[in-house]
Write a protein that holds these residues in place. Structure first.
Motif, mmCIF file in Angstrom:
data_model
loop_
_atom_site.group_PDB
_atom_site.id
_atom_site.type_symbol
_atom_site.label_atom_id
_atom_site.label_comp_id
_atom_site.label_asym_id
_atom_site.label_seq_id
_atom_site.Cartn_x
_atom_site.Cartn_y
_atom_site.Cartn_z
ATOM 1 N N THR A 118 -0.816 4.427 -9.187
ATOM 2 C CA THR A 118 -0.979 3.282 -9.285
ATOM 3 C C THR A 118 0.769 2.093 -8.952
ATOM 4 O OG1 THR A 118 -0.684 2.857 -11.369
ATOM 5 C CG2 THR A 118 -2.611 3.154 -10.814
ATOM 6 N N SER A 119 1.861 2.641 -9.224
ATOM 7 C CA SER A 119 2.958 1.846 -8.864
ATOM 8 C C SER A 119 3.554 2.420 -7.800
ATOM 9 C CB SER A 119 3.900 2.549 -10.383
ATOM 10 O OG SER A 119 3.662 1.735 -11.298
ATOM 11 N N PRO A 149 -11.357 5.840 -2.486
ATOM 12 C CA PRO A 149 -11.479 4.885 -1.640
ATOM 13 C C PRO A 149 -11.686 3.431 -2.075
ATOM 14 C CG PRO A 149 -12.180 6.383 -1.202
ATOM 15 C CD PRO A 149 -11.664 6.982 -1.846
ATOM 16 N N ALA A 150 -11.826 2.111 -1.996
ATOM 17 C CA ALA A 150 -11.964 0.854 -2.349
ATOM 18 C C ALA A 150 -12.040 -0.237 -1.482
ATOM 19 C CB ALA A 150 -10.870 0.150 -3.678
ATOM 20 N N LYS A 151 -12.968 -1.532 -1.914
ATOM 21 C CA LYS A 151 -13.045 -2.682 -0.704
ATOM 22 C C LYS A 151 -11.165 -3.392 -0.785
ATOM 23 C CE LYS A 151 -17.636 -2.843 -0.378
ATOM 24 N NZ LYS A 151 -18.773 -3.812 -0.636
ATOM 25 N N THR A 152 -10.421 -3.117 -1.832
ATOM 26 C CA THR A 152 -9.663 -4.749 -1.875
ATOM 27 C C THR A 152 -8.367 -3.274 -2.199
ATOM 28 O OG1 THR A 152 -11.185 -5.445 -2.860
ATOM 29 C CG2 THR A 152 -8.923 -6.202 -3.097
ATOM 30 N N GLY A 153 -6.623 -3.639 -1.559
ATOM 31 C CA GLY A 153 -5.547 -2.628 -1.746
ATOM 32 C C GLY A 153 -5.090 -4.191 -2.551
ATOM 33 N N GLY A 199 -3.835 0.974 -4.554
ATOM 34 C CA GLY A 199 -2.391 0.306 -4.126
ATOM 35 C C GLY A 199 -0.965 0.265 -5.144
ATOM 36 N N ALA A 200 0.343 -0.093 -4.530
ATOM 37 C CA ALA A 200 1.246 0.158 -5.500
ATOM 38 C C ALA A 200 2.008 -2.025 -6.122
ATOM 39 C CB ALA A 200 2.074 0.685 -4.378
ATOM 40 N N VAL A 214 8.976 -2.241 0.809
ATOM 41 C CA VAL A 214 7.874 -1.950 0.735
ATOM 42 C C VAL A 214 7.250 -1.959 2.653
ATOM 43 C CG1 VAL A 214 5.368 -3.256 1.861
ATOM 44 C CG2 VAL A 214 5.996 -3.876 -0.306
ATOM 45 N N VAL A 215 8.117 -2.214 3.216
ATOM 46 C CA VAL A 215 8.470 -2.403 4.770
ATOM 47 C C VAL A 215 9.040 -1.269 5.162
ATOM 48 C CG1 VAL A 215 9.585 -3.504 7.091
ATOM 49 C CG2 VAL A 215 7.933 -4.230 5.433
ATOM 50 N N SER A 216 10.186 -0.628 4.331
ATOM 51 C CA SER A 216 11.046 0.202 4.231
ATOM 52 C C SER A 216 10.673 1.700 4.206
ATOM 53 C CB SER A 216 12.423 0.088 3.757
ATOM 54 O OG SER A 216 13.224 -0.867 4.353
ATOM 55 N N GLN A 217 9.695 1.660 3.187
ATOM 56 C CA GLN A 217 9.000 2.955 2.819
ATOM 57 C C GLN A 217 7.339 2.835 3.386
ATOM 58 O OE1 GLN A 217 9.178 2.596 -1.797
ATOM 59 N NE2 GLN A 217 11.049 2.421 -1.955
ATOM 60 N N GLY A 218 6.727 1.951 4.402
ATOM 61 C CA GLY A 218 6.000 2.428 4.723
ATOM 62 C C GLY A 218 4.625 1.849 4.082
ATOM 63 N N LEU A 219 4.608 1.120 2.849
ATOM 64 C CA LEU A 219 3.363 1.625 1.439
ATOM 65 C C LEU A 219 2.361 1.027 1.989
ATOM 66 C CD1 LEU A 219 5.346 0.508 -1.498
ATOM 67 C CD2 LEU A 219 4.765 2.899 -0.971
ATOM 68 N N GLN A 220 2.626 -0.086 3.035
ATOM 69 C CA GLN A 220 1.027 -0.393 3.771
ATOM 70 C C GLN A 220 0.618 0.484 4.500
ATOM 71 O OE1 GLN A 220 4.223 -1.089 5.338
ATOM 72 N NE2 GLN A 220 4.074 -1.393 6.832
ATOM 73 N N TYR A 221 0.961 1.788 5.035
ATOM 74 C CA TYR A 221 0.332 2.719 5.458
ATOM 75 C C TYR A 221 -0.694 3.848 4.545
ATOM 76 C CZ TYR A 221 3.104 1.242 9.243
ATOM 77 O OH TYR A 221 4.405 0.671 10.641
ATOM 78 N N GLN A 222 0.258 4.104 3.080
ATOM 79 C CA GLN A 222 -0.759 4.947 2.826
ATOM 80 C C GLN A 222 -1.430 3.635 1.379
ATOM 81 O OE1 GLN A 222 4.370 5.930 1.534
ATOM 82 N NE2 GLN A 222 3.088 6.064 -0.053
ATOM 83 N N VAL A 223 -1.052 3.114 1.265
ATOM 84 C CA VAL A 223 -2.255 1.739 0.738
ATOM 85 C C VAL A 223 -3.484 1.940 1.694
ATOM 86 C CG1 VAL A 223 -2.754 -0.403 -0.253
ATOM 87 C CG2 VAL A 223 -0.768 0.681 -0.547
#
Length: 283
Positions: free
Chosen positions: A36-37, A46-50, A83-84, A94-103
């Motif tokens: 979660t963090s 799987p989920a419809k909302t990140g 999400g995170a 977020v951008v540096s760690q690429g969290l969007q890809y993980q989510v």
């Protein structure tokens, strides 16, 4: 940070006391915290909302110190997130760690929307840099926020389409409501946005409320500008939910920049209604 660790230890103890002793509660807690963090999960969820967010979505490592936007939306409006979310998170991280890809990996092919609560920590970091140079420093930080936000959305959507196909994701970002710089910090050392922090770093302001409210308005205006350039970004204005300019009312605030439970209830109501036409969840 030391006090933060104490609260985390209390949260862990609470989980250990109230769980099934036949299981490994510490491992379960660690797995939930990572997922979660930090968006580090064992496989897809799987989920419809990140959701990717800062302390307005998770103030203290998932510990229910205050029911912020994430638990409000989960408990009262039936959202199921992947999400995170973590207090102190910046858009730059977020951008540096690429969290969007993980989510996106977690959410899977059925995820349609990602909710964002980001930007405040990017503005508040290293307040001493503002001394004698407020306008220039703010302009530079806003330019960086804009570049990072657009990069996250563009790269995230390219990744989603490449991996799962289908249309691009919709990204919903909220602006914050007005701070109250005269509130006292609840957690020692977490006084970002407080007059006490301004004074301590030597940022002398004749009117702290005017400074914070003007900065808050400028940030919200920036988000509106970005939506004109990025069609997959949707902005929700949460200003004036907790009392209005120049400072949110003390009875709705936990500290300088965070609402209390009542305040987050009001914010979640407004936010959930605003995003319902997009998410089709909650009503």
């Amino acid at each position: 940070m030391k006090t933060l660790k104490i609260f985390l230890a209390i949260g862990i103890s609470f989980v250990l006391i109230h769980c099934d002793t036949k299981k490994d509660p510490l491992s379960d807690f660690e797995a939930n915290l990572l997922c979660t963090s930090f968006a580090i999960c064992n496989g897809e969820t799987p989920a419809k909302t990140g959701i990717i967010g800062d302390s307005w979505t998770d103030l203290l490592f998932g510990y229910p110190f205050v029911e912020t936007l994430r638990p409000q939306l989960e408990n009262r409006f039936q959202y199921k997130f992947v999400g995170a979310t973590l207090g102190g998170k910046t858009l730059q991280q977020v951008v540096s760690q690429g969290l969007q890809y993980q989510v996106i990996d977690q959410g899977g092919a059925d995820m349609k929307v990602v909710i964002l609560s980001l930007g405040g920590n990017d503005i508040q970091a290293n307040l001493s840099e503002y001394i004698g140079n407020i306008d220039a420093v703010q302009a530079q930080r806003f330019a960086t926020i804009k570049a990072n936000l657009k990069q996250m959305i563009i790269t995230g959507n390219a990744y989603k389409i490449s991996r799962f196909g289908g249309p691009p994701l919709k990204w919903i970002i909220h602006g914050y409501d007005y701070p109250n710089p005269f509130m006292a910090p609840v957690i020692s050392g977490s006084d970002e946005g407080c007059k006490t922090k301004f004074d301590r770093v030597g940022l002398v302001l004749s009117d702290p409320a005017a400074f914070t409210s003007t900065q808050l308005d400028s940030f919200n205006n920036l988000l509106v500008d970005i939506t004109r350039e990025e069609p997959n970004l949707i902005y929700v204005d949460l200003r004036n939910t907790l009392g209005g300019k120049p400072s949110s009312r003390a009875e709705f605030m936990l500290d300088c920049i965070h609402a209390n439970n009542l305040g987050y209830t009001l914010l979640a109501d407004k936010f959930a209604r605003a995003i319902y036409p997009i998410t089709n969840v909650g009503f």
